[in-house]
Design a protein around this motif. Structure first.
Motif, short mmCIF file in Angstrom:
data_model
loop_
_atom_site.label_atom_id
_atom_site.label_comp_id
_atom_site.label_asym_id
_atom_site.label_seq_id
_atom_site.Cartn_x
_atom_site.Cartn_y
_atom_site.Cartn_z
N UNK A 11 31.38 -62.02 63.29
CA UNK A 11 31.99 -61.20 64.62
C UNK A 11 30.55 -60.56 65.12
N UNK A 12 29.79 -59.76 64.36
CA UNK A 12 28.94 -59.31 64.68
C UNK A 12 27.23 -60.13 64.65
N UNK A 13 27.58 -60.45 63.67
CA UNK A 13 26.13 -61.30 64.12
C UNK A 13 26.02 -62.18 65.11
N UNK A 14 27.41 -63.14 65.76
CA UNK A 14 27.67 -63.87 67.14
C UNK A 14 27.07 -63.48 67.94
N UNK A 15 27.67 -61.80 68.55
CA UNK A 15 27.71 -60.93 69.24
C UNK A 15 25.70 -60.67 69.43
N UNK A 16 24.87 -60.00 68.00
CA UNK A 16 23.77 -59.97 68.23
C UNK A 16 22.65 -60.53 68.74
N UNK A 17 23.46 -62.47 68.47
CA UNK A 17 22.96 -63.60 69.15
C UNK A 17 23.04 -63.96 70.52
N UNK A 18 24.06 -63.03 71.22
CA UNK A 18 24.18 -63.82 72.62
C UNK A 18 23.70 -62.34 73.62
#
Length: 248
Positions: A11-18
């Motif tokens: 989840x944290x990875x996804x938001x980092x990319x977003x």
């Protein structure tokens, strides 16, 4: 139920990319006790330079916006900055308007789903559109059911596979970064509070997890109905998102 460590890191990875930051930035900040990450967008492509968003996730926060906003927000606590009214006040000189204040939920397990003998699931976009045709405009704007990547519509069934009425509810998800399934649920007004939203949501969650995605639920602050559905599906509260649009 809290998500496991691996799910949380995805989840944290996804938001980092977003939000356009290093892949491990949010996870590293959370491991260090959490702090605010600032993402200046002054050099972003033109279509992105009028959006500002503030995301809180597992004790870490990210403010994505122009330098003048980052400067103005630096002395504010996260709880204050997350308020829609605060973001609008900070952007008052730039004709700011809110795009929403939401709470974020996640789950890494699908609720136990007893298949219904009275409703069938349709994967046809036309059936999702028919649910929308029977709902208020505000609901359509918030959910955007027929525009999601995958939709699952509930249609009354006679138990033998024959439709017995018009579609009553639908759910679906939009894929974010190939990691998250952002869910939406829409129920026809005359059949609400009957568990149809939770059932449709569980179907969408099951499909998302099968595709290797983590279900995300985002409810507008104050939308108690959406928050009840989140609780019924076993989602864990993880943070919030506040977004505004402003003139350059």
């Amino acid at each position: 139920m809290p998500v496991n460590t691996h799910t949380r890191q995805i989840i944290e990875l996804a938001w980092s990319r977003i939000l356009g930051i290093e892949d491990g930035a949010i996870t590293e900040a959370s491991a260090a006790g959490g702090h605010r990450i600032e993402v200046p967008i002054d050099d972003q492509p033109l279509e992105d330079d009028r959006i500002a968003t503030f995301v809180r996730l597992y004790g870490t926060s990210v403010l994505y916006g122009p330098s003048w906003l980052l400067d103005a927000a630096r002395g504010l606590d996260d709880e204050v900055l997350a308020l829609e009214s605060t973001m609008i006040r900070l952007g008052a000189g730039h004709s700011a308007r809110s795009l929403g204040e939401w709470v974020l939920y996640y789950a890494d397990e699908v609720p136990e789903l007893d298949r219904s003998s009275t409703v069938a699931v349709s994967y046809e976009a036309a059936d999702a559109q028919e649910v929308e045709a029977q709902c208020p405009a505000d609901d359509l704007t918030e959910v955007g059911l027929s525009g999601l990547d995958s939709t699952f519509t509930l249609i009354p069934d006679d138990g033998a596979g024959t439709p017995a009425g018009r579609p009553v509810a639908g759910a679906g998800y939009e894929e974010w970064q190939g990691l998250i399934a952002h869910l939406g649920v829409l129920v026809r007004p005359d059949v609400r509070l009957m568990g149809l939203g939770s059932y449709a949501g569980a179907v969408a969650m099951e499909e998302a997890v099968t595709e290797g995605l983590i279900p995300q639920w985002r409810a507008a602050l104050g939308n108690t109905g959406a928050q009840r559905v989140a609780a019924s599906l076993g989602f864990e509260l993880a943070g919030s998102q506040t977004t505004m649009l402003f003139d350059q």
